[in-house]
Design a protein around this motif. Structure first.
Motif, mmCIF file in Angstrom:
data_model
loop_
_atom_site.group_PDB
_atom_site.id
_atom_site.type_symbol
_atom_site.label_atom_id
_atom_site.label_comp_id
_atom_site.label_asym_id
_atom_site.label_seq_id
_atom_site.Cartn_x
_atom_site.Cartn_y
_atom_site.Cartn_z
ATOM 1 N N TYR A 25 0.857 -1.160 -0.024
ATOM 2 C CA TYR A 25 -0.035 -0.088 -0.033
ATOM 3 C C TYR A 25 0.895 1.077 0.010
ATOM 4 C CZ TYR A 25 -4.332 2.372 -0.163
ATOM 5 O OH TYR A 25 -5.702 2.894 -0.479
ATOM 6 N N ASN B 67 2.257 5.269 0.579
ATOM 7 C CA ASN B 67 2.483 6.006 2.022
ATOM 8 C C ASN B 67 1.315 6.894 2.199
ATOM 9 O OD1 ASN B 67 5.476 5.282 2.793
ATOM 10 N ND2 ASN B 67 5.729 5.988 0.712
ATOM 11 N N VAL C 96 -1.100 5.861 3.758
ATOM 12 C CA VAL C 96 -1.554 5.212 5.052
ATOM 13 C C VAL C 96 -0.389 4.815 6.051
ATOM 14 C CG1 VAL C 96 -3.408 3.811 4.063
ATOM 15 C CG2 VAL C 96 -1.161 2.777 4.262
ATOM 16 N N GLN C 97 -0.621 4.499 7.279
ATOM 17 C CA GLN C 97 0.461 4.191 8.314
ATOM 18 C C GLN C 97 0.947 2.703 7.766
ATOM 19 O OE1 GLN C 97 1.436 6.160 10.808
ATOM 20 N NE2 GLN C 97 -0.188 7.644 10.033
ATOM 21 N N ASN C 98 2.154 2.688 7.892
ATOM 22 C CA ASN C 98 2.993 1.470 7.662
ATOM 23 C C ASN C 98 3.846 1.444 9.071
ATOM 24 O OD1 ASN C 98 4.634 -0.553 6.881
ATOM 25 N ND2 ASN C 98 5.224 0.158 4.986
ATOM 26 N N PRO C 99 3.671 0.347 9.902
ATOM 27 C CA PRO C 99 4.520 0.154 11.271
ATOM 28 C C PRO C 99 5.694 -0.591 10.728
ATOM 29 C CG PRO C 99 2.152 -0.608 11.347
ATOM 30 C CD PRO C 99 2.106 -0.170 9.936
ATOM 31 N N GLN D 42 7.760 0.630 8.543
ATOM 32 C CA GLN D 42 8.722 1.362 8.536
ATOM 33 C C GLN D 42 9.192 1.914 9.636
ATOM 34 O OE1 GLN D 42 6.892 4.666 6.004
ATOM 35 N NE2 GLN D 42 6.931 3.511 4.183
ATOM 36 N N GLN D 43 8.655 2.103 10.832
ATOM 37 C CA GLN D 43 9.134 2.402 12.361
ATOM 38 C C GLN D 43 10.091 1.301 12.649
ATOM 39 O OE1 GLN D 43 8.620 5.117 13.788
ATOM 40 N NE2 GLN D 43 7.636 6.075 12.192
ATOM 41 N N ASN E 196 7.553 0.621 0.705
ATOM 42 C CA ASN E 196 6.307 -0.094 0.638
ATOM 43 C C ASN E 196 6.446 -1.504 1.492
ATOM 44 O OD1 ASN E 196 7.046 -2.703 -1.311
ATOM 45 N ND2 ASN E 196 7.814 -0.861 -2.353
ATOM 46 N N HIS E 197 5.507 -2.268 1.711
ATOM 47 C CA HIS E 197 5.496 -3.187 2.677
ATOM 48 C C HIS E 197 6.427 -4.479 2.355
ATOM 49 C CE1 HIS E 197 1.844 -1.157 3.570
ATOM 50 N NE2 HIS E 197 1.681 -1.623 4.635
ATOM 51 N N CYS F 220 9.925 -3.254 2.953
ATOM 52 C CA CYS F 220 10.375 -3.121 4.427
ATOM 53 C C CYS F 220 10.571 -4.380 4.872
ATOM 54 C CB CYS F 220 9.147 -2.530 5.264
ATOM 55 S SG CYS F 220 9.412 -0.752 4.860
#
Length: 372
Positions: free
Chosen positions: A63, A65, A67-70, A72-73, A268-269, A272
């Protein structure tokens, strides 16, 4: 539909690989001392890497950027811990060229300046500003040439420091080990003098770690050998072990401003998951601790053969007194993948980190045989 060919390709078609071994469509085995151009870090087909990506494909491959992408954190925290740079800010993109493009753009935004200082034999990518800062005229289109870039000699301390006194540059960008340029390295005195002069003139120091980063130099980043503090660090290649991903690390004093940088696919997911897998393997298996021994074994073989060595870590080169193009073809026939560079006499060695020190023997045996 025909391909728009851009490369002179190896006469080999890999179909599967494991560790540092590659197999072609005919079942022939190759030792991979090229690593897909320094991209394969933790090895082909690493089980944890494959598991991480397969699980992410099943869950959510992509998805944007928006939306939130945990993940990445999670990635930023792990990268900060392993690299020793926990305070730097992470921006994720898709390639090394894009990383350098964003680094240069950010420096220009913040300084309000348009000129860049780069170095002879540098290579920073093929996008607009990145290729303008690359010392490769044949890759420079008229559009790219509109960028204002001055090229100065590598390790020419007095010349570079004098140029930086003009306060006209937004950034000075350099590779701490030149890749395409032939594995030339800056001296510590040179890069520290650049840092001091850049800080005084308000010029950003960008270290290009696209090829040398993520452990390839023996340090996590090659600049760390020189005890300097870059404003921006660019990275890619070994970061994703084959999955297309890049990024920049930005010094904490340069706080992010909304709208300056952006990307649809960056971070992206799946990307990551790939980088997390690489970092987790680097942490749990610690292949970087073996790199000094591998480097020393390589240099010992080269010394016995009377061949000059350039580079460090697993970013190495063998420099001959003659062009190595024909040798590379013969090595390929012998089942050994190697690389070239802008230096026609340099055989470039960029293997995955999965080697044992005995794996150098086939390379040097083949070179010895070809030299007779």
């Amino acid at each position: 539909m025909p391909l728009f060919d851009v490369y002179s390709r190896y006469s080999v078609t890999p179909v599967q690989a494991k560790g540092h071994q590659v197999e072609d469509a005919d079942g022939k085995q190759y030792l991979d001392f090229y690593g897909g151009h320094a991209v394969i870090s933790i090895g082909h087909g690493h089980p944890h890497f494959q598991k991480r990506l397969k699980e992410q494909i099943d869950a959510l491959p992509f998805y944007s950027n928006a939306v939130q992408n945990p993940l990445q954190q999670e990635l930023a925290a792990l990268l900060g811990r392993i690299s020793g740079l926990p305070d730097y800010q992470l921006f994720l993109c898709n390639s090394g060229a894009e990383a350098n493009e964003n680094a240069l753009k950010l420096a220009s935004f913040r300084t309000g300046r348009a000129k860049v200082l780069a170095f002879t034999n540098s290579f920073h990518g093929r996008t607009s500003a990145a290729v303008a800062a690359t010392d490769m005229p044949k890759a420079l289109a008229p559009l790219n040439a509109q960028h204002q870039v001055d090229f100065l000699p590598f390790n020419a301390t007095e010349i570079v420091v004098k140029a930086l006194e003009s306060e006209q540059y937004c950034a000075v960008i350099l590779e701490c080990i030149q890749g395409v340029g032939g594995l030339e390295e800056p001296t510590t005195a040179f890069i520290q003098a650049i840092e001091k002069a850049a800080q005084k003139s308000g010029t950003w120091l960008i270290t290009d770690e696209v090829q040398s980063g993520f452990g390839r130099s023996g340090d996590f980043f090659a600049f760390q050998k020189h005890a300097v503090t870059p404003d921006v660090i660019s990275m890619a290649k070994g970061m994703g072990n084959g999955f297309p991903v890049g990024g920049i690390l930005v010094h904490p004093q340069h706080k992010a401003i909304a709208g300056e940088l952006g990307t649809t696919f960056g971070g992206n997911h799946l990307a990551c998951a790939a980088v997390l897998a690489v970092l987790e393997v680097l942490e749990s298996e610690d292949p970087l601790s073996a790199i000094p021994e591998l480097e020393n074994a390589f240099k010992s073989h080269a010394e016995k053969a009377g061949i000059r060595v350039k580079g460090r870590g697993l970013m190495l080169g063998l420099e001959f007194d003659h062009p190595v193009g024909e040798m590379r073809k013969k090595l390929l026939e012998a089942g050994i993948l190697t690389g070239g560079s802008k230096n026609p006499n340099l055989l470039r060695i960029l293997p995955p980190y999965t080697l044992n020190k005995t794996d150098w023997e086939p390379l040097f045996n083949a070179i010895n045989h070809l030299s007779k």
